[in-house]
Design an enzyme around this catalytic site. Structure first.
Site, PDB file in Angstrom:
ATOM      1  N   ASP A 184       0.893  -1.158  -0.146  1.00 24.02           N
ATOM      2  CA  ASP A 184      -0.006   0.231  -0.171  1.00 24.02           C
ATOM      3  C   ASP A 184       0.864   1.253   0.053  1.00 24.02           C
ATOM      4  OD1 ASP A 184      -1.599   2.147   0.537  1.00 24.02           O
ATOM      5  OD2 ASP A 184      -2.568   1.244   2.295  1.00 24.02           O
ATOM      6  N   LYS A 241       2.791  11.301  -3.366  1.00 24.01           N
ATOM      7  CA  LYS A 241       1.915  10.590  -4.363  1.00 24.01           C
ATOM      8  C   LYS A 241       1.080  11.823  -4.921  1.00 24.01           C
ATOM      9  CE  LYS A 241      -1.450   6.789  -3.668  1.00 24.01           C
ATOM     10  NZ  LYS A 241      -2.206   6.008  -2.438  1.00 24.01           N
ATOM     11  N   GLU A 280      -7.457   0.582  -4.551  1.00 23.22           N
ATOM     12  CA  GLU A 280      -7.304   0.500  -2.949  1.00 23.22           C
ATOM     13  C   GLU A 280      -8.791  -0.064  -2.617  1.00 23.22           C
ATOM     14  OE1 GLU A 280      -5.796   4.180  -2.073  1.00 23.22           O
ATOM     15  OE2 GLU A 280      -3.909   3.587  -2.756  1.00 23.22           O
ATOM     16  N   ASP A 320     -13.233   5.299   1.053  1.00 21.84           N
ATOM     17  CA  ASP A 320     -11.722   5.294   1.277  1.00 21.84           C
ATOM     18  C   ASP A 320     -11.111   6.687   1.164  1.00 21.84           C
ATOM     19  OD1 ASP A 320      -9.102   4.979   1.499  1.00 21.84           O
ATOM     20  OD2 ASP A 320      -8.750   3.598  -0.131  1.00 21.84           O
TER      21      ASP A 320
END
Lengths: 626, 175
Positions: free
Chosen positions: A25, A87, A186, A208
């Site tokens: 992850d 990211k 994810e 999420d």
């Protein structure tokens, strides 16, 4: 009692050997690595027992860097060399990162093709390289913890990541020298970790909210098949934005303007993060802010914080509603709502999501670890460790893929929420008499105007024979693979003139750039590289021989004539012999030759699979027969 | 190659406009379990590529058979009539008049007191029109009145497009 495995005659025992594979992850704030150990998926800790690796890299000098907590601790003191939340920069252009403003207080240097590089003490670093450094740190941890060579990794990405962001993530993996078994969304990973426990069939929604991205996925679970019905979100919205909103509030309370220096901005953001975390359990937080040699004592209540973030939370709820509509399900049909990501600890988020779905969301699973766990479970299956697993993940593309037509308009070729892999062709024509070339501009997004969509790539189809406007027929084919990555081909139908590209994002790294970086990252001499190339080809040959031997044992009699079988077997023997030698090039050619020779057999096997599926046989029945 | 079969045969279903959605979903899942790239991840590259092609075909088939409009168009395509591109099929003026009215209502909804309620009732009306057209298509198709069936498909396209625009407007208003 330990069970002994006995290999069938003609079958190697090797496939039963447990292959090492991990799920990663790669988060905005924290990253994790997990693996299936003794049948259970667990996250792997570092030497000090920490599971979460802060996604922060600090470059000290060309040869020295820190990754993780040490780097995070230095974030305020050394803001330009310490890269946090990288990211958010993945697959983005220079203009995009400028728009981030104070969120990304780095010295950006434009690279070739508009990709931003960050000027650090270790030279110019692309976001892909920074991500690769985080991946390497996790892979080192896995190597120590698992003690062996990795078969590969499943790396998770936000479901709402566009093609450029996915490609950048895959490039980072290439740079970190790990085989990507799959890029997994994810929320889908979270559904796996959650769903396998529950064994309930039905519709679930995964909400999420991570550090920098938001996803909502609606899935249907049916006997081990996780079918994503629709997905939505915002790839630039997350807990970081809560921190920034609070940091701006704190700056205003202290009478500071917007023009903070990078160090103070970072300091206030870190402070805001702590206050946010405290407000998850307390009704108010006291703090003292030290800037410009002055101390300000402040208090923030949960109500104040809720006010600051309520607009952001509403944005996520709108995305939820739209996604439900896209999935064709009503709120009542959703059985369970699963909360994932550290930012779902914020009470307002839980309250609003609970209210929207009219049920208590599940918060019993650790929202930080669940994605890595799900990825590890899929990695285990993809590595071939679970041949009789019923689990299958069916995903979709999050944003429509299209191209630019006359007048700067978008023509959609593949619509959002289409199941992948998918291939679709559309025909276009010329608009001028005698036009001999056509520029193809690949874009992604829902908006009508090209300028409002993300530009993925441009290429030109040349050599169209001169014809009257509208007479040429150009077929443009879009192919999206199981990782959600796009390739595009264009063909003029009357002459067969073709042009195609694997879509390399406009802001990505070129393949030779990656190769160059990879080479530079090796301290090995040329011999090491040669030995490595040889080993890679040998592994490839072994893999092919093994797969074919198994296939022959299972279906050789039924699907091949005696001659066909003998021919294949002699090809296999030949490759075995070549692979035992050390001629890398010859092995590579041998692999290609055997692969081609076995093409027809592979096709027949696939057809047989279809027949079996239609006869309603279960996998178990088929495996028994084999 | 099975890939050359038509989608109905690929799914092992009768070539018909009426379709058993539950069976379709079941077949889809069964085929996915056999064909999906994840099932072939440990096999040779060639088998993996083949699996991607087959799964793409399967997904395309599912998308085609699941949607009534696309299913109708596909049935006509099997009969050699392409209704997916520009069409010269004549639409009766009554239908066009009705379309203009519906579009005007869509435009007006933006400024209505309760635009969402207005859009919802408009949506329901379009849905029930569509249901009628679907029955009509089925009858035409069964009695091999293919030209007539093509004209019905053309009408369905109009209404599906309108539904999409209703949805888009809803999205816009929500933002």
């Amino acid at each position: 009692m330990a069970l002994l495995q006995i290999a069938e005659p003609g079958q190697s025992a090797a496939p039963h050997q447990h292959k090492l594979a991990v799920g990663i992850d790669l988060g905005t704030t924290n990253s994790l690595v997990a693996s299936v150990k003794s049948g259970e998926a667990v996250t792997l800790p570092d030497g000090e027992g920490q599971h979460l690796l802060p996604s922060v890299v600090r470059y000290l000098c060309p040869l020295e860097k820190q990754v993780g907590q040490v780097a995070r601790d230095a974030a305020a003191e050394d803001p330009y060399n310490t890269i946090v939340s990288v990211k958010r920069l993945m697959g983005r252009g220079v203009d995009d990162v400028k728009a981030l403003g104070s969120e990304a207080p780095y010295k950006f240097v434009p690279g070739d093709g508009g990709m931003p590089f960050i000027d650090t003490a270790a030279g110019n670093k692309s976001p892909v390289e920074v991500s690769a450094d985080i991946l390497r740190s996790l892979l080192d941890r896995a190597a120590v913890s698992l003690g062996g060579d990795l078969e590969g990794a499943v790396i998770t990405v936000p479901a709402y990541f566009d093609d450029a962001q996915r490609q950048a993530t895959k490039d980072a993996a290439k740079l970190a020298d790990v085989k990507v078994l799959r890029l997994l969304n994810e929320p889908t990973a979270a559904a796996v970790a959650y769903g396998l426990d529950q064994k309930n069939d039905g519709v679930i929604a995964v909400y999420d909210l991570g550090g920098g991205t938001f996803d909502i996925s609606v899935l249907r679970l049916n006997k081990g098949v996780f079918e994503v019905l629709a997905t939505g979100g915002d790839s630039a919205l997350g807990g970081d934005d809560f921190d920034l909103a609070l940091a701006r509030h704190l700056a205003a309370e202290c009478g500071l303007g917007d023009a903070l220096d990078a160090g103070s901005a970072r300091y206030l953001t870190e402070l805001a993060k702590k206050v946010k975390e405290q407000l998850s359990s307390d009704a108010a937080a006291q703090l003292s802010v030290n800037v410009d040699g002055q101390q300000h004592d402040l208090s923030v209540t949960r109500e104040q914080f809720d006010d600051l973030i309520s607009g952001l939370v509403s944005r996520t709820l709108r995305a939820c509603k739209r996604t439900l509509k896209d999935a064709g399900v009503t709120v009542d049909e959703v059985q369970d709502v699963v909360m994932v990501g550290g930012s779902t600890r914020v009470p307002l988020v839980r309250e609003k999501v609970g209210h929207l779905f009219a049920r208590e969301p599940h918060i019993d699973i650790d929202p930080d670890r669940v994605v890595a766990i799900g990825a590890a479970i899929q990695a285990d299956v993809l590595a071939g460790n679970k041949p009789d697993s019923e689990m299958l993940l069916l995903d979709v593309i999050p944003l429509s893929l299209g191209l630019e037509t006359m007048g700067g308009l978008t023509e959609k070729v593949i619509h959002r929420n289409t199941s992948i892999p998918v291939g679709r062709a559309q025909e276009f024509t010329t608009y001028q008499d005698g036009q001999t070339a056509m520029a193809i501009h690949v874009v992604q997004g829902e908006r009508e105007l090209v300028e409002d969509c993300r530009s993925l790539a441009r290429f030109v189809l040349r050599g169209i024979p001169p014809m009257a406007a509208g007479a040429a027929k150009i077929r443009v084919t879009y192919q999206v693979d199981a990782d959600g990555l796009l390739s595009v081909a264009a063909k003029e139908m009357s002459t067969g003139v073709e042009s195609s590209i694997q879509v390399k994002p406009s802001y990505g790294l070129a393949d030779d750039q990656i190769a160059e970086m990879l080479k530079a990252s090796y301290s090995h001499a040329q011999e090491d590289l040669d030995a490595r190339a040889l080993r890679e080809q040998q592994v490839e040959a072994e893999r092919l021989v093994l797969a074919l031997t198994q296939a022959l044992a299972a279906d050789g009699d039924a699907l091949l004539s005696a001659d066909e079988r003998a021919a294949l077997e002699s090809e296999i023997a030949l490759l075995r012999q070549t692979a035992a030698g050390s001629d890398t090039r010859a092995i590579e050619q041998g692999v290609a030759k055997l692969a081609k020779a076995s093409d027809e057999f592979a096709a027949r096997r696939m057809d047989q699979n279809i027949q079996r599926a239609l006869q309603g046989q279960t996998i178990e029945q088929i495996e028994e027969k084999n | 190659m099975d890939i050359s079969k038509n989608f109905f045969e690929f799914f092992g279903l009768p070539v018909s406009f009426q379709i058993d959605q539950t069976l379709l979903s079941e077949r889809y899942r069964e085929l996915q379990k056999q064909l999906h790239p994840d099932r072939h991840a440990h096999l040779s590259d060639r088998e993996q590529r083949l699996s991607v092609q087959y799964t793409a075909h399967l997904n395309e088939g599912m998308a085609t058979l699941k949607s009534p409009l696309r299913r109708a168009q596909y049935l006509l395509l099997i009969e050699g009539i392409d209704t997916t591109g520009e069409s010269s099929v004549k639409i009766d003026p009554m239908f066009l008049m009705q379309q203009m009215e519906l579009r005007e209502r869509l435009e007006d909804a933006r400024d209505a007191a309760d635009p969402f309620a207005e859009l919802e009732s408009l949506g329901e009306e379009v849905q029930s029109e569509l249901a009628g057209l679907r029955r009509q298509f089925d009858q035409c198709y069964l009695s091999k009145a293919l030209e007539e069936a093509a004209a019905v498909v053309r009408k369905m396209q109009f209404l599906e497009k309108l539904l999409l625009e209703i949805e888009n407007l809803e999205d816009q208003l929500e933002d």
